[in-house]
Design an enzyme around this catalytic site. Structure first.
Site, PDB file in Angstrom:
ATOM      1  N   LYS A   1      -6.817   6.710   4.662  1.00 44.25           N
ATOM      2  CA  LYS A   1      -7.775   5.599   4.689  1.00 44.25           C
ATOM      3  C   LYS A   1      -7.086   4.427   5.401  1.00 44.25           C
ATOM      4  O   LYS A   1      -6.613   3.485   4.775  1.00 44.25           O
ATOM      5  CB  LYS A   1      -8.183   5.240   3.251  1.00 44.25           C
ATOM      6  CG  LYS A   1      -9.691   5.099   3.077  1.00 44.25           C
ATOM      7  CD  LYS A   1     -10.051   5.028   1.624  1.00 44.25           C
ATOM      8  CE  LYS A   1     -11.183   4.055   1.343  1.00 44.25           C
ATOM      9  NZ  LYS A   1     -12.421   4.278   2.069  1.00 44.25           N
TER      10      LYS A   1
HETATM   11  N1  PMP Z   1     -15.470   8.882   4.254  1.00 44.33           N
HETATM   12  C1  PMP Z   1     -15.053   7.652   4.582  1.00 44.33           C
HETATM   13  C2  PMP Z   1     -14.773   7.344   6.017  1.00 44.33           C
HETATM   14  C3  PMP Z   1     -14.869   6.682   3.586  1.00 44.33           C
HETATM   15  O1  PMP Z   1     -14.449   5.462   3.903  1.00 44.33           O
HETATM   16  C4  PMP Z   1     -15.134   7.016   2.234  1.00 44.33           C
HETATM   17  C5  PMP Z   1     -14.888   6.017   1.144  1.00 44.33           C
HETATM   18  N2  PMP Z   1     -15.819   4.997   1.109  1.00 44.33           N
HETATM   19  C6  PMP Z   1     -15.590   8.300   1.943  1.00 44.33           C
HETATM   20  C7  PMP Z   1     -15.724   9.207   2.969  1.00 44.33           C
HETATM   21  C8  PMP Z   1     -15.857   8.726   0.531  1.00 44.33           C
HETATM   22  O2  PMP Z   1     -14.661   8.817  -0.178  1.00 44.33           O
HETATM   23  P1  PMP Z   1     -14.596   8.562  -1.758  1.00 44.33           P
HETATM   24  O3  PMP Z   1     -15.593   9.474  -2.363  1.00 44.33           O
HETATM   25  O4  PMP Z   1     -13.210   8.924  -2.131  1.00 44.33           O
HETATM   26  O5  PMP Z   1     -14.922   7.144  -1.978  1.00 44.33           O
END
Ligand code: PMP
Length: 305
Positions: free
Chosen positions: A155
């Site tokens: 991230k």
């Molecule tokens: N893909 C991206 C690019 C994200 O930034 C996120 C988080 N907002 C997700 C998928 C979903 O991840 P999570 O379920 O861990 O929040």
């Protein structure tokens, strides 16, 4: 609005949590972040952080990819987050934003031999996708960042230019959000959330090798679908035109929660309204995150109070 932050190793008033313009991460996007929701359960008078340990484990993995060294374990980061929320005295839904970044004032573009820092703030938060019951989306003309360019499973702050390009293109064209393809042309995910498709009673989502962020919500949905709804779940590449033929589509993510997609590129999905499997999964998801299902509350919900 947040009143406090954890910044440079201590809790400070939010007005004091500022970085200098020379900060490496501000110049080059050399940071990583997380996003964790806190859900207020009015009956239990409790605020639950959803899968905070799993989020912080991924956060530390993102750090590893960017050669960021933090002096905290995932457990310590959860404890810091709980402590910050207690100081804020939140008794409402909120969103926690941890950041780890290259804090040096160096001009050199690199990752090694730079000072790292950790920061955290928590804000009251409602919906991320306004039309969770039925979003109209387009397939973006922007392709998803590639593992060998900017690792999508990290991230990484700078990589969110990619998400922002896709989101703005879609919204400025009159859609609610975007679906982004890989360079090979397979479906990757939404602008900042993962994607599931239902075809003939099977739940299908792209594998982690399709440049997705390895979503905690994606994992949650897969487990709930298999265990609680007895639904078969398939992890395989998805073509663009399969989206048009899907019986149901939905986004999922910490921000997006479980959000129905009812139209792609002007083609209605299924009946053009939220489908029955999406509806059931969505209801179950909200029960679980709010701490209303004891088995999952024990495993996944951290009480703040
Ligand atoms: N893909 C991206 C690019 C994200 O930034 C996120 C988080 N907002 C997700 C998928 C979903 O991840 P999570 O379920 O861990 O929040």
């Amino acid at each position: 609005m947040a009143k406090f932050a954890f910044f440079k190793g201590e809790f400070v008033p939010i007005e004091q949590a500022n970085v200098n313009i020379r900060t490496h991460a501000f110049n080059y996007g050399t940071g990583v972040f997380g996003g964790i929701r806190g859900y207020w359960n009015a009956d239990a008078r409790q605020l639950y952080l959803f899968r905070a340990h799993d989020h912080y484990r991924r956060f530390l993995h993102s750090c590893r990819m960017l050669l960021i060294n933090l002096p905290y374990t995932a457990e310590e980061l959860v404890r810091l987050t709980v402590e910050l929320i207690r100081r804020e005295e939140y008794r409402e839904d909120c969103y926690c934003r941890p950041l780890a970044y290259k804090a040096d004032a160096a001009i050199d573009v690199r990752l090694h031999d730079l000072a790292d820092d950790f920061a955290l703030f928590v804000e009251p938060f409602g919906r991320y996708i306004k039309k969770e019951e039925g979003a109209r989306v387009m397939v973006s003309s922007w392709r998803r960042v590639d593992d060998n360019a900017i690792p999508a499973r990290g991230k990484v702050t700078g990589a969110y230019v990619n998400s922002a390009l896709a989101k703005s293109e879609a919204v400025l064209a009159g859609f609610d959000d975007a679906i982004v393809l890989t360079h090979e042309g397979h479906v990757s995910e939404g602008s900042a959330m993962n994607l599931f498709m239902v075809r003939d009673g099977v739940l299908i989502t792209p594998p982690v090798t399709e440049n997705i962020l390895e979503g905690i919500t994606r994992r949650t949905v897969m487990e709930l679908a298999r265990r609680e709804l007895d639904l078969p779940v398939e992890v395989r590449p998805i073509d663009r035109t399969e989206l048009y033929l899907a019986d149901e589509l939905f986004f999922c993510g910490t921000g997006a929660q479980v959000a129905a997609v009812i139209e792609v590129d002007h083609r209605p999905i299924g009946e053009g309204t939220m489908g029955p499997i999406t509806r059931r999964l969505r209801a179950l998801y909200f029960d679980v995150v709010r701490g209303n299902v004891p088995a999952y509350r024990e495993r996944w919900c951290t009480p703040v109070w």
